[in-house]
Design an enzyme around this catalytic site. Structure first.
Site, short mmCIF file in Angstrom:
data_model
loop_
_atom_site.label_atom_id
_atom_site.label_comp_id
_atom_site.label_asym_id
_atom_site.label_seq_id
_atom_site.Cartn_x
_atom_site.Cartn_y
_atom_site.Cartn_z
N HIS A 8 0.83 -1.21 0.00
CA HIS A 8 0.00 0.00 0.00
C HIS A 8 0.87 1.26 0.00
O HIS A 8 2.06 1.23 0.34
CB HIS A 8 -0.92 0.01 1.22
CG HIS A 8 -0.18 -0.02 2.53
ND1 HIS A 8 0.45 1.08 3.08
CD2 HIS A 8 0.05 -1.04 3.39
CE1 HIS A 8 1.01 0.76 4.21
NE2 HIS A 8 0.79 -0.53 4.44
N GLU A 87 -2.02 -7.42 7.09
CA GLU A 87 -0.73 -7.34 7.75
C GLU A 87 -0.69 -8.29 8.94
O GLU A 87 -1.75 -8.69 9.48
CB GLU A 87 -0.47 -5.90 8.22
CG GLU A 87 0.88 -5.65 8.88
CD GLU A 87 2.07 -6.01 7.99
OE1 GLU A 87 2.24 -7.22 7.70
OE2 GLU A 87 2.83 -5.10 7.63
#
Length: 206
Positions: A8, A87
């Site tokens: 990201h 994550e």
């Protein structure tokens, strides 16, 4: 098959990384984990790279920072969101200042210190309600299990720092080593892996 791995764009929390205000983020969702203006510009710049490249499928972590990044990168795609690309969870330590956590010896039992921990310990350490690296690698394998690697197809996976570290090792069928913990994954920079003669190889991009 060709697989792009893309982290990201930069978040507000990323900017705090080398400051006393650095926080344990993991899979946390908060205003700090949203893309900042730099992160949005990074994603827009990478979108230009994909102009003229046919991407068959886009799969993204379902967290906000990857959702926004994938929507900027691939505005014309029907993005598939999954928790498998999240994550690494840091459990109850998420949202806490790193500096304060590490003042407590008890916390050192749960967080990875590659300079002093053995490889086995680095891979298996986790906050009791969080994840270790081996667990993230298992998630990566589940994502890849849906594909026929021999198929002529290009896939983009939009994920996170530690998840992409693990995914690289899984794609390359490489046994974990201490270098895993030194891999730097830049924000919004694509890495390309291509299936050739029965295994994936990394293709260097300009």
């Amino acid at each position: 098959m060709r697989i792009y791995l893309i982290r990201h764009g930069e978040t507000h929390a990323n900017v705090l990384f080398n400051t006393p205000d650095r926080m344990m983020i993991g899979a946390l969702e908060s205003p700090l984990t949203q893309l900042n203006e730099t992160g949005r510009q990074q994603a827009l710049q990478t979108r230009q790279y994909f102009e003229g490249i046919h991407v068959d499928q886009v799969i993204s972590s379902d967290l906000g920072r990857t959702r926004e990044t994938s929507s900027i990168l691939f505005p014309d795609h029907d993005v598939q969101y999954t928790s498998l690309l999240r994550e690494r969870s840091l459990g109850s330590d998420e949202g806490k200042r790193t500096e304060l956590l590490f003042l407590h010896p008890e916390m050192q039992k749960y967080h990875v210190f590659p300079e002093t921990d053995s490889l086995e310990v680095c891979l298996s350490k986790r906050v009791p309600d969080g994840e270790n690296y081996l667990m993230v690698m298992d998630r990566c394998r589940k994502v890849l299990s849906q594909f026929d690697f021999s198929e002529e197809k290009t896939v983009a996976l939009v994920a996170h720092f530690h998840t992409i570290r693990c995914m690289r090792y899984v794609l390359l069928n490489k046994e974990p080593d201490k270098e895993l913990f030194n891999l730097m994954i830049p924000n919004a920079k694509p890495a390309l892996f291509e299936y050739q003669n029965g295994s994936f190889v990394e293709i260097q991009l300009d």
